[in-house]
Design a protein around this motif. Structure first.
Motif, PDB file in Angstrom:
ATOM      1  N   GLU A 126      -2.717  23.601  -5.147  1.00 46.92           N
ATOM      2  CA  GLU A 126      -1.524  22.767  -5.240  1.00 46.92           C
ATOM      3  C   GLU A 126      -1.647  21.616  -4.255  1.00 46.92           C
ATOM      4  OE1 GLU A 126       1.904  26.047  -6.402  1.00 46.92           O
ATOM      5  OE2 GLU A 126       1.630  25.526  -4.279  1.00 46.92           O
ATOM      6  N   ALA A 127      -1.192  20.449  -4.666  1.00 51.42           N
ATOM      7  CA  ALA A 127      -1.195  19.277  -3.787  1.00 51.42           C
ATOM      8  C   ALA A 127       0.249  18.932  -3.442  1.00 51.42           C
ATOM      9  CB  ALA A 127      -1.862  18.095  -4.482  1.00 51.42           C
ATOM     10  N   LEU A 128       0.455  18.470  -2.213  1.00 49.32           N
ATOM     11  CA  LEU A 128       1.796  18.055  -1.822  1.00 49.32           C
ATOM     12  C   LEU A 128       2.166  16.796  -2.612  1.00 49.32           C
ATOM     13  CD1 LEU A 128       3.991  18.897   0.315  1.00 49.32           C
ATOM     14  CD2 LEU A 128       3.157  16.971   1.675  1.00 49.32           C
ATOM     15  N   VAL A 178      -3.422   8.544   6.009  1.00 47.07           N
ATOM     16  CA  VAL A 178      -2.351   9.465   5.621  1.00 47.07           C
ATOM     17  C   VAL A 178      -2.971  10.712   4.981  1.00 47.07           C
ATOM     18  CG1 VAL A 178      -0.354   9.820   4.116  1.00 47.07           C
ATOM     19  CG2 VAL A 178      -0.686   7.600   5.258  1.00 47.07           C
ATOM     20  N   PRO A 179      -2.713  11.889   5.541  1.00 43.29           N
ATOM     21  CA  PRO A 179      -3.277  13.110   4.955  1.00 43.29           C
ATOM     22  C   PRO A 179      -2.612  13.462   3.631  1.00 43.29           C
ATOM     23  CG  PRO A 179      -1.844  13.666   6.798  1.00 43.29           C
ATOM     24  CD  PRO A 179      -1.900  12.158   6.735  1.00 43.29           C
ATOM     25  N   LEU A 180      -3.400  14.034   2.723  1.00 41.90           N
ATOM     26  CA  LEU A 180      -2.885  14.458   1.417  1.00 41.90           C
ATOM     27  C   LEU A 180      -3.134  15.956   1.306  1.00 41.90           C
ATOM     28  CD1 LEU A 180      -4.149  11.437  -0.706  1.00 41.90           C
ATOM     29  CD2 LEU A 180      -1.778  11.969  -0.080  1.00 41.90           C
ATOM     30  N   PRO A 181      -2.182  16.766   1.812  1.00 40.71           N
ATOM     31  CA  PRO A 181      -2.396  18.219   1.898  1.00 40.71           C
ATOM     32  C   PRO A 181      -2.592  18.888   0.544  1.00 40.71           C
ATOM     33  CG  PRO A 181      -0.553  17.541   3.284  1.00 40.71           C
ATOM     34  CD  PRO A 181      -0.902  16.363   2.404  1.00 40.71           C
ATOM     35  N   VAL A 182      -3.547  19.794   0.515  1.00 43.91           N
ATOM     36  CA  VAL A 182      -3.804  20.643  -0.645  1.00 43.91           C
ATOM     37  C   VAL A 182      -3.831  22.076  -0.140  1.00 43.91           C
ATOM     38  CG1 VAL A 182      -5.522  21.301  -2.386  1.00 43.91           C
ATOM     39  CG2 VAL A 182      -5.103  18.874  -1.887  1.00 43.91           C
ATOM     40  N   ALA A 238       0.850  -1.194   0.000  1.00 44.89           N
ATOM     41  CA  ALA A 238       0.000   0.000   0.000  1.00 44.89           C
ATOM     42  C   ALA A 238       0.877   1.232   0.000  1.00 44.89           C
ATOM     43  CB  ALA A 238      -0.909   0.001   1.223  1.00 44.89           C
ATOM     44  N   GLY A 239       0.448   2.245  -0.739  1.00 45.74           N
ATOM     45  CA  GLY A 239       1.232   3.473  -0.783  1.00 45.74           C
ATOM     46  C   GLY A 239       0.540   4.529  -1.618  1.00 45.74           C
ATOM     47  N   PHE A 240       1.344   5.393  -2.220  1.00 46.69           N
ATOM     48  CA  PHE A 240       0.787   6.507  -2.979  1.00 46.69           C
ATOM     49  C   PHE A 240       1.436   6.610  -4.335  1.00 46.69           C
ATOM     50  CE2 PHE A 240      -0.151   7.191   1.364  1.00 46.69           C
ATOM     51  CZ  PHE A 240      -1.450   7.664   1.335  1.00 46.69           C
ATOM     52  N   SER A 241       0.585   6.888  -5.333  1.00 45.74           N
ATOM     53  CA  SER A 241       1.064   7.036  -6.690  1.00 45.74           C
ATOM     54  C   SER A 241       0.511   8.327  -7.265  1.00 45.74           C
ATOM     55  CB  SER A 241       0.620   5.845  -7.539  1.00 45.74           C
ATOM     56  OG  SER A 241       1.182   5.930  -8.839  1.00 45.74           O
ATOM     57  N   ALA A 242       1.397   9.278  -7.516  1.00 48.04           N
ATOM     58  CA  ALA A 242       0.994  10.569  -8.098  1.00 48.04           C
ATOM     59  C   ALA A 242      -0.120  11.235  -7.289  1.00 48.04           C
ATOM     60  CB  ALA A 242       0.549  10.364  -9.552  1.00 48.04           C
ATOM     61  N   GLY A 243      -0.053  11.086  -5.965  1.00 49.90           N
ATOM     62  CA  GLY A 243      -0.991  11.801  -5.118  1.00 49.90           C
ATOM     63  C   GLY A 243      -2.227  11.033  -4.706  1.00 49.90           C
ATOM     64  N   PHE A 244      -2.352   9.809  -5.178  1.00 50.53           N
ATOM     65  CA  PHE A 244      -3.525   9.010  -4.850  1.00 50.53           C
ATOM     66  C   PHE A 244      -3.146   7.771  -4.033  1.00 50.53           C
ATOM     67  CE2 PHE A 244      -4.703  11.364  -8.644  1.00 50.53           C
ATOM     68  CZ  PHE A 244      -5.991  11.800  -8.340  1.00 50.53           C
TER      69      PHE A 244
END
Lengths: 302, 302
Positions: free
Chosen positions: B255-257, B291-295, B145-151
């Motif tokens: 903008e997204a982190l 996990v937060p995805l800051p914008v 599990a993880g993140f790919s291009a912000g998702f």
């Protein structure tokens, strides 16, 4: 209507099959087939009715995990402490919280009366002697995850401790930095993805078994942490009562599916591998907070 | 106010320390310290503005995972397909769903125009070539599990496949039983605990990056699966626009982190072990959907 099939397992029977072995059952079938002994009546001493303008929320306390908090909440309720207080905070994807808007103002704060203002931490307890129906698929946060007396819980064989898990609908007692600064006079309920990082850091005292939508669909507060910025934004609490304090004919005849039964284990399996036609790739696994905990109205004697 | 400390990490700096090594930073500090290159502007071609009576919801499409659905949604949006349609379903702890109330009525259904009525399944894709920031703590549903291009995403080294994960705020394309029966004309967003059993069974097409509360705080539908029973209960959609189709000065500078940066990895660590004084037992772990995805709004040039 598209997406209707998303939850067909909840509504439809599985397709008939000619196989000699009985076909796997959907959750709905498993519940329909449950025996009377698979259900337990909610204990009146552990059942709270939180009445809001929009309707009634029913909360089951968890004295096996938080006996001191449960006792203090009963004392507050019997003093009508919560009547006329308010929902103070609704933070999206986190919690809805209620209590005394003036709690921090000694001059205006409502008296706790005979109730304690500080209750010893009940964040974990000894696992010994606790029933525990362990889930087979592991958990990110706890060495073992499962259910104890109807509540989602974590367990650690190394420490011998067990604790309630912050799943959707779980109710906890807010506290400040001091571990014993919570009392049950300010309560919160999880309304989003399980904030499991709170496990073992704060006392969970029970869970919402009916009326969750009345706490989850409220307007989010626009202040820091989702607190309402204006008093008029707060939703007033009409009353909180203990079922045990009401005449029998005014108590809701609610029953919860026991989590220490073969029926519950079968239900978990039905959810690990969805049987309805919609699912192409059954997960084959289930995470603690995705396990349904069915509650029903006691059937009328036939 | 009790419970305020619950999210102190979001608001306060960590206590000062005399240690020679820099003190661990809270998420808020990590975000404050992020370099301009740690942020990415949302691509106008992948940014939808869903305008409701209560305000604007911003959705970022995920063409890396669902290019055919993203393209079909752009075509529908450019034909004003969604304007005047409605939110049809709000099921507590599951999804909010919108589309054409008459979709199943050939005589009254709104035309898809140049858009496809059936789009090939995009439930998983080859993991090869995808960026993937893997989380260290495992996952109940996915081998990785993880993140790919912000998702948020899952990955399976055995099958070589990757897929988007049904976390809070993720947006998907409803379908019937046929795998290709979704088109993006009916969309849903997760408003409760992550229903990860849907992963790999339906096409996720993006996520809500702003205005989630406008979809999560709606009254729950009282019909089966949370569908509204009366047309007047439905919330009308004012319009859906693609940022690319608006004049530059009408686009939100969001903008997204980036999730492939050292800053993001530091943020994840800050959330695995909360540093503020409130936490007595930092989890030491974090689950994908926590996990937060800051914008943020792009800062004005100084």
């Amino acid at each position: 209507m598209r997406m209707l099939p998303l939850l067909t397992a909840l509504l439809l029977a599985a397709p008939a099959t000619a196989a000699e072995t009985p076909p796997p059952r959907t959750m709905q079938q498993v519940i329909a087939d449950a025996k009377p002994g698979d259900w337990r009546a909610l204990a009146p001493e552990d059942t709270l009715y939180l009445d809001l303008p929009g309707g009634r929320v029913v909360i089951e306390l968890a004295p096996a995990f938080a006996p001191l908090h449960a006792g203090n909440i009963r004392t507050l309720v019997r003093q009508r402490y919560f009547d006329g207080l308010a929902i103070l905070r609704v933070q999206d994807n986190f919690v809805t919280q209620w209590g005394d808007p003036d709690a921090e103002d000694a001059a205006k704060a409502r008296s706790h009366g005979k109730a304690l203002r500080r209750v010893a931490p009940e964040f974990t307890r000894a696992a010994a002697g606790l029933p525990f129906t362990r889930l087979p698929d592991g958990d990110v946060y706890a060495p073992e995850a499962g259910f104890s007396a109807g509540f989602p819980a974590g367990r650690d064989p190394a420490s011998g401790q067990a604790w309630l898990a912050h799943c959707y609908g779980m109710v906890g007692a807010g506290r400040d930095n001091a571990p014993d600064s919570g009392s049950g006079a300010e309560l919160y309920v999880v309304i989003g993805h399980a904030p499991r990082q709170l496990d073992r850091n704060i006392a969970l005292v029970g869970r919402v078994v009916q009326g969750m939508e009345l706490l989850a669909a409220l307007p989010r507060g626009t202040g820091p942490l989702g607190f309402y910025e204006k008093p008029e934004q707060r939703l007033a609490i009409r009353s909180v009562r203990l079922a045990a304090d009401l005449p029998e004919d005014q108590r809701l005849p609610l029953e919860a599916l026991r989590t220490d039964t073969a029926t519950f284990t079968t239900l978990v399996e039905a959810r690990r591998n969805r049987r309805d036609d919609w699912y192409l790739a059954p997960a084959g696994k289930i995470e603690l907070c995705n396990v349904p905990l069915p509650v029903r109205r006691r059937p009328d004697p036939a």
